[in-house]
Design a protein around this motif. Structure first.
Motif, PDB file in Angstrom:
ATOM      1  N   VAL A  85       0.781  -1.045   0.073  1.00 55.93           N
ATOM      2  CA  VAL A  85      -0.195  -0.140   0.343  1.00 55.93           C
ATOM      3  C   VAL A  85       1.326   0.877   0.185  1.00 55.93           C
ATOM      4  O   VAL A  85       1.827   1.802   1.008  1.00 55.93           O
ATOM      5  N   THR A 101      -5.627   1.977  -2.707  1.00 54.49           N
ATOM      6  CA  THR A 101      -5.525   1.522  -1.562  1.00 54.49           C
ATOM      7  C   THR A 101      -6.612   1.740  -0.516  1.00 54.49           C
ATOM      8  O   THR A 101      -6.308   2.485   0.480  1.00 54.49           O
ATOM      9  N   GLY A 102      -7.840   0.992   0.118  1.00 54.69           N
ATOM     10  CA  GLY A 102      -8.346   1.337   0.743  1.00 54.69           C
ATOM     11  C   GLY A 102      -9.290   1.796   1.058  1.00 54.69           C
ATOM     12  O   GLY A 102      -9.247   2.331   2.369  1.00 54.69           O
ATOM     13  N   HIS A 106     -14.141  -1.213   4.210  1.00 54.76           N
ATOM     14  CA  HIS A 106     -13.882  -2.710   3.747  1.00 54.76           C
ATOM     15  C   HIS A 106     -13.664  -3.305   4.898  1.00 54.76           C
ATOM     16  O   HIS A 106     -12.831  -2.925   5.643  1.00 54.76           O
ATOM     17  N   LEU A 121      -0.751  -4.568   8.949  1.00 58.18           N
ATOM     18  CA  LEU A 121      -0.202  -3.728   8.752  1.00 58.18           C
ATOM     19  C   LEU A 121       1.054  -2.930   8.968  1.00 58.18           C
ATOM     20  O   LEU A 121       0.801  -2.504  10.293  1.00 58.18           O
ATOM     21  N   THR A 133      -6.160   6.022   9.235  1.00 57.54           N
ATOM     22  CA  THR A 133      -7.236   4.857   9.020  1.00 57.54           C
ATOM     23  C   THR A 133      -8.576   4.370  10.063  1.00 57.54           C
ATOM     24  O   THR A 133      -7.499   5.014  11.427  1.00 57.54           O
ATOM     25  N   TRP A 242      -0.919   6.611  12.184  1.00 54.13           N
ATOM     26  CA  TRP A 242       0.145   6.227  12.126  1.00 54.13           C
ATOM     27  C   TRP A 242       2.089   6.803  12.874  1.00 54.13           C
ATOM     28  O   TRP A 242       2.606   7.665  12.108  1.00 54.13           O
ATOM     29  N   TRP A 250      -5.350  -6.263  12.870  1.00 53.71           N
ATOM     30  CA  TRP A 250      -7.007  -6.089  12.842  1.00 53.71           C
ATOM     31  C   TRP A 250      -7.574  -7.570  12.337  1.00 53.71           C
ATOM     32  O   TRP A 250      -6.677  -7.810  11.733  1.00 53.71           O
ATOM     33  N   HIS A 257     -12.851  -1.266   7.717  1.00 53.78           N
ATOM     34  CA  HIS A 257     -11.384   0.119   8.069  1.00 53.78           C
ATOM     35  C   HIS A 257     -11.648   0.607   6.481  1.00 53.78           C
ATOM     36  O   HIS A 257     -12.146   0.145   5.917  1.00 53.78           O
ATOM     37  N   ALA A 259      -8.920   3.444   5.039  1.00 58.30           N
ATOM     38  CA  ALA A 259      -7.819   4.190   4.807  1.00 58.30           C
ATOM     39  C   ALA A 259      -8.220   6.206   3.560  1.00 58.30           C
ATOM     40  O   ALA A 259      -8.971   6.118   3.281  1.00 58.30           O
ATOM     41  N   ARG A 269       4.009   7.749   1.272  1.00 56.01           N
ATOM     42  CA  ARG A 269       3.522   6.836   2.204  1.00 56.01           C
ATOM     43  C   ARG A 269       3.199   5.618   2.295  1.00 56.01           C
ATOM     44  O   ARG A 269       3.328   4.834   1.429  1.00 56.01           O
ATOM     45  N   MET A 271       2.915   1.486   3.099  1.00 53.48           N
ATOM     46  CA  MET A 271       2.260   0.515   3.840  1.00 53.48           C
ATOM     47  C   MET A 271       3.126  -0.753   3.476  1.00 53.48           C
ATOM     48  O   MET A 271       2.832  -1.166   2.609  1.00 53.48           O
ATOM     49  N   ARG A 273       1.263  -4.989   4.182  1.00 53.87           N
ATOM     50  CA  ARG A 273       0.605  -5.676   4.256  1.00 53.87           C
ATOM     51  C   ARG A 273       0.096  -7.568   5.034  1.00 53.87           C
ATOM     52  O   ARG A 273       0.682  -7.721   3.727  1.00 53.87           O
TER      53      ARG A 273
HETATM   54  O1  LIG Z   1      -3.329   1.911   4.425  1.00 53.49           O
HETATM   55  C1  LIG Z   1      -4.333   2.182   4.624  1.00 53.49           C
HETATM   56  O2  LIG Z   1      -4.077   2.977   6.036  1.00 53.49           O
HETATM   57  C2  LIG Z   1      -5.211   0.870   5.015  1.00 53.49           C
HETATM   58  C3  LIG Z   1      -5.401   0.160   4.186  1.00 53.49           C
HETATM   59  C4  LIG Z   1      -5.981  -1.205   3.570  1.00 53.49           C
HETATM   60  O3  LIG Z   1      -6.844  -0.302   3.980  1.00 53.49           O
HETATM   61  C5  LIG Z   1      -6.094  -2.444   3.701  1.00 53.49           C
HETATM   62  O4  LIG Z   1      -4.567  -2.694   3.968  1.00 53.49           O
HETATM   63  O5  LIG Z   1      -6.915  -2.827   3.786  1.00 53.49           O
END
Ligand SMILES: O=C(O)CCC(=O)C(=O)O
Length: 288
Positions: A85, A101-102, A106, A121, A133, A242, A250, A257, A259, A269, A271, A273
């Motif tokens: 991400v 993403t996100g 969802h 994550l 997030t 963050w 989670w 959640h 983003a 940024r 991330m 996962r």
């Molecule tokens: O980047 C984020 O804060 C969340 C990413 C996300 O929604 C996910 O990995 O499902």
């Protein structure tokens, strides 16, 4: 030694303090962590300056890992267990496929028939401010519904679509969305799910739900919108700010959640996962 926990909000979440998840951990200690995971829905581990392999190894304690075959563009080539991400541009200078993403409410992998148990994550880089997030407690959201509404939604299934990102208007986003939909046909999931470990009922809704099975979009939309609005009331939500080297775990079975895009997109940024496989749920629909 007993786990040191600090609650993150009234709605959900706890920080596990003074722990290095890369260090050997016995069954008893991991058992405490897992019980806290079930109780709080989200666990935060700060200052985890660990390798990718250590992130993967710790995640495996929660269960078998997804290799992200349903999201092949988004996984790392060297570690398919890691989903990117990031807004870091690709090597050829084109924008990252995963920078949005996100950005909608969802629960991970709800658009497959093996929705995820949980996700971990890891934060490598965050902008100076923002890039937060949001998480919603879907047990609490379900419990707060009236008996009449609980009865109304009891037997409903929501048709979940993949490739529904809000911001996918440039060419790569459109191509990506089409590929996603080809790989992942629409799946119907129960609107009320029972957590296989806690036995609690949770709302299973979100912005990937297009309509209820057996109903039109027009008929479904008002109730879908209401349920998403209800579940994301501030009372049920935790907002995570963050820091580098945070790992947030989670439980996808009782949380959802989103983003946020509340940051300067010129700042990095990044991330990564891991996704824990869950138990089978839902069914593929031909006419999604
Ligand atoms: O980047 C984020 O804060 C969340 C990413 C996300 O929604 C996910 O990995 O499902």
């Amino acid at each position: 030694m007993a786990l040191k926990l600090r609650r993150l909000s009234y709605a959900l979440g706890a920080e596990v303090c003074d722990i290095d998840v890369s260090k050997p951990m016995g069954e008893a200690q991991f058992g405490e962590i897992y019980r806290a995971f079930l109780q709080y829905g989200i666990l935060l581990f700060r200052n985890q300056d660990i390798t990718r392999e250590e992130h993967i190894d710790f995640s495996r304690r929660f269960g078998e890992l997804d290799r992200h075959d349903s999201l092949p563009r988004d996984r790392r080539a060297d570690h398919p267990e890691l989903l990117m991400v990031t807004n870091e541009p690709n090597a050829d200078g084109t924008p990252s496929d995963t920078r949005y993403t996100g950005r909608q409410w969802h629960s991970d992998m709800s658009f497959t028939t093996v929705p995820s148990l949980g996700s971990l994550l890891r934060c490598f880089a965050v902008p100076e401010v923002g890039g937060d997030t949001l998480f919603a407690n879907m047990d609490a959201a379900y419990d707060a519904l009236s008996d009449g509404m609980k009865k109304l939604i009891a037997g409903l299934h929501g048709i979940q679509l993949s490739g529904t990102r809000k911001i996918a208007n440039e060419e790569s986003g459109v191509v990506r969305a089409a590929e996603q939909r080809r790989l992942n046909p629409p799946v119907a999931q129960p609107i009320v799910r029972v957590h296989p470990e806690t036995g609690r009922k949770a709302l299973y809704i979100g912005e990937k739900v297009k309509r209820f099975d057996g109903m039109t979009e027009e008929e479904s939309k008002p109730l879908i919108d209401y349920l998403v609005r209800h579940a994301t009331r501030p009372d049920f939500v935790y907002r995570h700010q963050w820091r580098k080297d945070d790992i947030l775990a989670w439980d996808n079975r009782c949380t959802m959640h989103q983003a946020l895009g509340d940051f300067d997109e010129t700042q990095l940024r990044h991330m990564e996962r891991t996704t824990i496989l869950g138990t089978p749920s839902g069914y593929v629909v031909a006419n999604g």
